[in-house]
Design an enzyme around this catalytic site. Structure first.
Site, PDB file in Angstrom:
ATOM      1  N   GLU A 142       0.838  -1.065   0.097  1.00 12.77           N
ATOM      2  CA  GLU A 142      -0.193   0.810   0.087  1.00 12.77           C
ATOM      3  C   GLU A 142       1.411   1.353   0.144  1.00 12.77           C
ATOM      4  OE1 GLU A 142      -3.165   0.262   2.865  1.00 12.77           O
ATOM      5  OE2 GLU A 142      -2.844   2.437   2.915  1.00 12.77           O
ATOM      6  N   GLU A 147      -2.131  11.808   2.778  1.00 14.45           N
ATOM      7  CA  GLU A 147      -3.095  11.074   4.116  1.00 14.45           C
ATOM      8  C   GLU A 147      -3.535  13.180   4.504  1.00 14.45           C
ATOM      9  OE1 GLU A 147      -4.301   7.029   5.076  1.00 14.45           O
ATOM     10  OE2 GLU A 147      -2.348   7.662   5.673  1.00 14.45           O
TER      11      GLU A 147
END
Length: 501
Positions: A142, A147
């Site tokens: 990932e 974010e």
């Protein structure tokens, strides 16, 4: 995506400038249409918390994801919603993915976005390994490109998750600026190349990771295709839940998403594409091993290897750099649309090389042109067993230096119908196989004791090398098999003569 074990906080003022030159646009969504492009994005629906105790239900409704003024808007709403299986949530939002439609190994991946703000709000732009359904998370890898959590409005995070370094043990970098990220649009991106990923914001480098940064004995799994994700979560273990100060609706505005590739660096023998897409059905667990072996062969022999599971790479322009295309353990539907098949056909007709490994003859079973190119269509194999292989053509580059006979443990493939123009390299005696169903295949007896298992072929302007061997992971570490593969690939590239002179 929720916890951070290692943080590197840098100031925007001291971040280095990105190296923007030398990249070529290969995929994008400018969100200029009337509706979301279903050929590029799929909704990932659900309200099960997504492993993070998130509070929203991701829907496919227009209220949660829509195009407005040339932008994608993902909107989180405070509303009671009951979805599938009776799951009820107090918030709704959307999660969009390119899984099965677009995936990429390496490149510059960017999005221009304006973030929301507020306690418990969690926007993300990220990537997951396309093989997640086969190997699971975090084995698939990932890459969190962007974010932000509402309680840290001016801080941007970039993170890697992999086997042994996921969740609370993930490896992360962060950067904080003087203003909230929600104050304006920003470009968030990565440059992903072999053995390095670099994170950028507005063209400024703020974080980089290489395999040497991983914990001891942990594997770098960022050498395989990953797809894109965009979502706006509400609540969860990392950001915490909304409170009285949080307003709704919250909006994540995305101006565009763009993916670039760096033009191929010159390799002495050119470039080879390794394509491993599998449609619905059985998927071999040897794909990563085969890709690693092919990359090693390329490094030693002088050709560069690119790995993809994305059928969008099949266009005239994107296939130009490749001297051969290797379908390694592909199966069932290799393409999503006829334009991709047409581009592949034109590539072969221009003289491109085709290499098929093991289940490649199980790809595109309804397309007769592909069957003729590959040399046959896979129909069946008896149980894995040891059988005797005889070399039919000892002078070919794919057999040169191999013993005239050798025992091999594998799946013995039956093909029907076959292209009558094949030139067999390996054969075996099907009557010696432990196969109680053999009598049910009337096409076998005409082969006598010489059922083809590897062959070459010239078809429709191209050059085909196919081998049915290679079911087991350990085959891709076997010197005999690797020598066989290398000779066949070089022949398909036009780099090796068919006979000794």
């Amino acid at each position: 995506m929720w916890a951070r074990a290692f943080l590197i906080l840098l100031s925007l003022a001291f971040a280095a400038a990105a190296q923007t030159g030398g990249w070529k646009l290969v995929w994008s969504d400018e969100f200029d249409g009337a509706a979301l492009d279903a050929a590029k994005w799929t909704h990932a629906d659900g309200g099960h918390g997504w492993g993070n105790n998130e509070l929203q239900y991701y829907t496919n409704r227009q209220e949660n994801a829509f195009l407005e003024n040339g932008m994608l808007v993902i909107q989180a709403r405070a509303e009671k919603y009951t979805g599938a299986a009776g799951v009820s949530r107090d918030y709704t939002s959307a999660r969009l993915i390119t899984k099965g439609k677009f995936a990429r190994t390496y490149g510059r991946i960017e999005a221009r976005m304006k973030l929301p703000s507020g306690q418990g709000i969690w926007p993300a732009f990220w990537m997951l390994g396309e093989d997640i359904d086969r190997v699971g998370w975090p084995e698939c890898g990932e890459i969190d490109i962007m974010e932000n959590i509402g309680r840290e409005p001016a801080t941007l995070y970039g993170t890697l998750h992999g086997p042994g370094y996921s969740g609370g043990e993930s490896i992360s970098g962060a950067i904080s600026g003087p203003k909230p990220l929600s104050a304006d649009f920003h470009v968030f991106g990565i440059e992903w190349e072999p053995n390095v990923i670099r994170w950028y914001v507005d063209g400024k480098l703020y974080f980089a990771l290489t395999p040497s940064a991983l914990p001891k004995d942990r594997r770098w799994v960022f050498d395989r295709p990953h797809h894109l994700l965009l979502n706006l979560a509400v609540g969860g273990r990392w950001p915490g839940n909304p409170d009285a100060s949080t307003t709704f609706p919250q909006r994540l505005a995305v101006d565009w998403v763009r993916v670039y590739e760096r033009p191929h660096q010159a390799a002495p023998l050119g470039n080879v594409l390794v394509y491993t897409r599998n449609g619905v059905g059985y998927v071999h667990d040897n794909i990563a091993d085969s890709v690693a072996a092919l990359r090693k062969l390329g490094a030693e022999a002088g050709f560069a290897v690119e790995w993809s599971e994305d059928p969008e790479i099949f266009s005239d322009e994107r296939l130009k750099p490749f001297r051969a295309i290797v379908f390694s353990n592909s199966n069932n539907e290799a393409f999503l649309k006829d334009s991709q098949r047409d581009a592949f056909m034109r590539y072969v007709q221009r003289g491109g090389g085709y290499v098929g490994i093991h289940s490649a003859t199980g790809s595109e079973r309804g397309w007769d042109w592909y069957r003729m190119l590959a040399g046959g269509r896979f129909v069946y194999h008896p149980k894995i067993q040891t059988f005797l292989i005889r070399v039919k053509d000892t002078g070919h580059p794919a057999t040169r230096g191999l013993p005239a006979k050798f025992e091999w443990s594998d799946e013995c493939y039956y093909h029907d119908p076959m292209n009558p123009g094949i030139a067999p390299l390996f054969v075996t005696d099907p009557t010696k196989l432990d196969d109680p169903k053999r009598s049910g295949f009337p096409f076998l007896p005409p082969f006598g004791d010489s059922l083809p298992l590897a062959w070459t072929l010239r078809y429709d302007g191209g050059r085909t090398f196919y081998t049915a061997l290679g079911h087991k992971k350990e085959h891709y570490r076997d010197p005999l098999f690797l020598r066989h593969l290398l000779g066949g690939i070089l022949w398909a590239m036009g780099e090796a003569k068919e006979s000794l002179e």
